[in-house]
Design an enzyme around this catalytic site. Structure first.
Site, short mmCIF file in Angstrom:
data_model
loop_
_atom_site.label_atom_id
_atom_site.label_comp_id
_atom_site.label_asym_id
_atom_site.label_seq_id
_atom_site.Cartn_x
_atom_site.Cartn_y
_atom_site.Cartn_z
CE LYS A 106 -4.53 0.60 0.31
NZ LYS A 106 -5.52 -0.41 -0.11
N GLY A 218 -20.90 6.11 2.72
CA GLY A 218 -20.04 6.44 1.59
C GLY A 218 -20.88 6.58 0.34
N GLY A 220 -18.92 6.97 -2.74
CA GLY A 220 -17.87 6.95 -3.76
C GLY A 220 -18.11 5.77 -4.68
CG ASN A 221 -15.75 3.18 -8.09
OD1 ASN A 221 -16.69 3.05 -8.86
ND2 ASN A 221 -14.69 2.39 -8.12
N1 GLU Z 1 -7.24 -0.10 -3.49
C1 GLU Z 1 -7.99 -1.29 -3.72
C2 GLU Z 1 -8.04 -2.17 -2.48
O1 GLU Z 1 -7.89 -1.71 -1.38
C3 GLU Z 1 -7.50 -2.04 -4.93
C4 GLU Z 1 -6.07 -2.39 -4.90
C5 GLU Z 1 -5.57 -2.87 -6.23
O2 GLU Z 1 -6.35 -2.92 -7.16
O3 GLU Z 1 -4.40 -3.17 -6.28
O4 GLU Z 1 -8.31 -3.34 -2.56
#
Ligand code: GLU
Length: 427
Positions: A106, A218, A220-221
């Site tokens: 992350k 939320g 959002g998407n």
């Molecule tokens: N940010 C998204 C998650 O928390 C997707 C991560 C990704 O696609 O690598 O799962």
């Protein structure tokens, strides 16, 4: 969100409890309860007004025993390295529970993109990649969008990476726009995944989705597509809560006969603010932001930020709630989880419920690497299959051992990663 809340402590507490339960060997525990690697750096960004702003950035690679690290990059003014650590760890479990050959990572930058122009955001994205160009890549660590980052940011990051390395490497990053090597279905995938697990959960409880109502945190998407899929299953969304950037507070928009997601989207600004007056004209009641959680509904979907269902907020839930599908990462504290356990609520844990996004990212990477793209139904069907299989394995283990879904999901994920660590001979 309480600022004192530390998601990394939650992630470690959850891990420790399961490590005890499965009697995990000490060296593997040592490897898995903290990140393998992390990068902390400064990103100088020339401002449009001639000045320079310096932002703090992070990338945490929690574990890559099963494949390249994978996970999004967040832009958030309250970002902390501990939040990024927790989210990186959850990515490891997420990829493992759905059984895709990727590890967990992350990234984050402490910034508020609302206060940066488009050009400044581009420089920030390029600066982030410049700091990490040798430590990330299609075979090392593959970023993606997350809170307050989007496909546009990913293209700038890709372009910077490709400029530095002198080639075209579309598999470096996922969440790209479809016309720039992205995959069809990525926008829908995370929210639809929440819908798929809800479908499975309601089926298990022998409840007809058409007889259920839901409230979401939320807009959002993730929340929008979770709502869309849940409505396609026949359910009725009666409330959504959403942060209002302009007012610096959240509101819950309630409509007992059903929220119209498309109509609400049409009155939402680029910053995600729903126009309150127009919503009221459309028949929505305007309630305090936290009220989504105490609605008289069968299903709750926290799809905003971490640390929302706590010892204080969980007791506010209506006795009618049967299922909580965690669309956000880490929305529940261990104390909040305990309250839901006592009430017998079926909680579908975050790293299973919202795994549709990274699963689709995996399929994006596969398509990018072979430079051949599938039609949308094919992508979404593949995502559905992965998520549904994962749900069923977790649920079967939970039933067999009398566990909650979260613990069962952790057992499956930790065992898979531990196995990879052992097979590589790291311990
Ligand atoms: N940010 C998204 C998650 O928390 C997707 C991560 C990704 O696609 O690598 O799962």
């Amino acid at each position: 969100m309480a600022f004192s809340y530390n998601p990394y402590h939650t992630a470690q507490r959850q891990f420790d409890a399961v490590a005890d339960l499965i009697d995990l060997e000490a060296p593997i525990r040592e490897i898995l309860r903290q990140p393998m690697r992390e990068y902390h750096f400064s990103i100088p960004v020339p401002k449009d007004d001639g000045g320079v702003a310096v932002f703090r950035g992070f990338r945490v690679q929690h574990n890559d025993a099963r494949g390249p690290a994978k996970g999004g990059i967040r832009f958030h003014p309250q970002e902390t390295v501990d939040t990024v650590r927790a989210l990186a760890m959850w990515m490891t479990w997420k990829c493992a529970v759905v059984d895709i050959p990727l590890g967990g990572g992350k990234g984050g930058v402490i910034c508020d993109p609302h206060h940066l122009t488009e050009r400044e955001q581009e420089r920030l994205c390029r600066g982030w990649v410049r700091q990490l160009a040798r430590d990330v890549g299609p075979e090392l660590d593959v970023p993606a969008p997350d809170v307050m980052t989007n496909g546009g940011h990913m293209v700038w990051m890709l372009d910077e990476y490709e400029t530095i390395h002198g080639g075209r490497y579309p598999g470096f990053i996922t969440g790209k726009p479809v016309d720039m090597g992205g995959t069809l279905g990525r926008t829908e995938a995370t929210g639809f995944g929440v819908g798929y697990v809800l479908r499975e959960a309601l089926d298990e409880l022998a409840v007809n989705p058409g007889d259920t109502t839901a409230a979401l945190q939320g807009f959002g998407n993730v929340a929008q597509h979770a709502a869309q899929m849940y409505q396609e299953l026949g359910g009725t969304v009666v409330a959504v809560s959403c942060w209002h950037q302009g007012d610096k507070t959240a509101y819950t928009f309630r409509k007992r006969d059903g929220v119209d997601i498309e109509a609400l989207k049409s009155i939402t600004s680029v910053y995600g603010d729903i126009d309150k007056e127009k919503a009221q004209d459309m028949g929505y009641e305007l309630l305090p932001g936290d009220d989504w959680l105490c609605q008289e509904v069968d299903v709750l979907v926290p799809a905003a930020l971490e640390g929302q269902i706590t010892a204080t907020s969980a007791p506010e839930m209506s006795g009618r709630v049967k299922v909580v599908a965690e669309g956000a990462n880490g929305p529940t504290t261990p104390e909040g989880d305990e309250v839901m356990k006592e009430r017998g609520i079926l909680v579908i844990p975050d790293f299973l419920a919202n795994a549709g996004g990274v699963t689709c990212s995996y399929f994006e990477q596969v398509q990018s690497n072979m430079n051949y793209y599938w039609e949308k139904p094919e992508v979404l069907e593949k995502v559905d299959t992965k998520i549904t299989n994962a749900y069923r394995s977790v649920s079967a283990l939970a039933d067999k051992r009398g566990l909650r879904m979260r613990d069962a999901a952790y057992i499956i994920a930790i065992n898979r990663v531990a196995q990879a660590v052992k097979r590589r001979g790291w311990v």
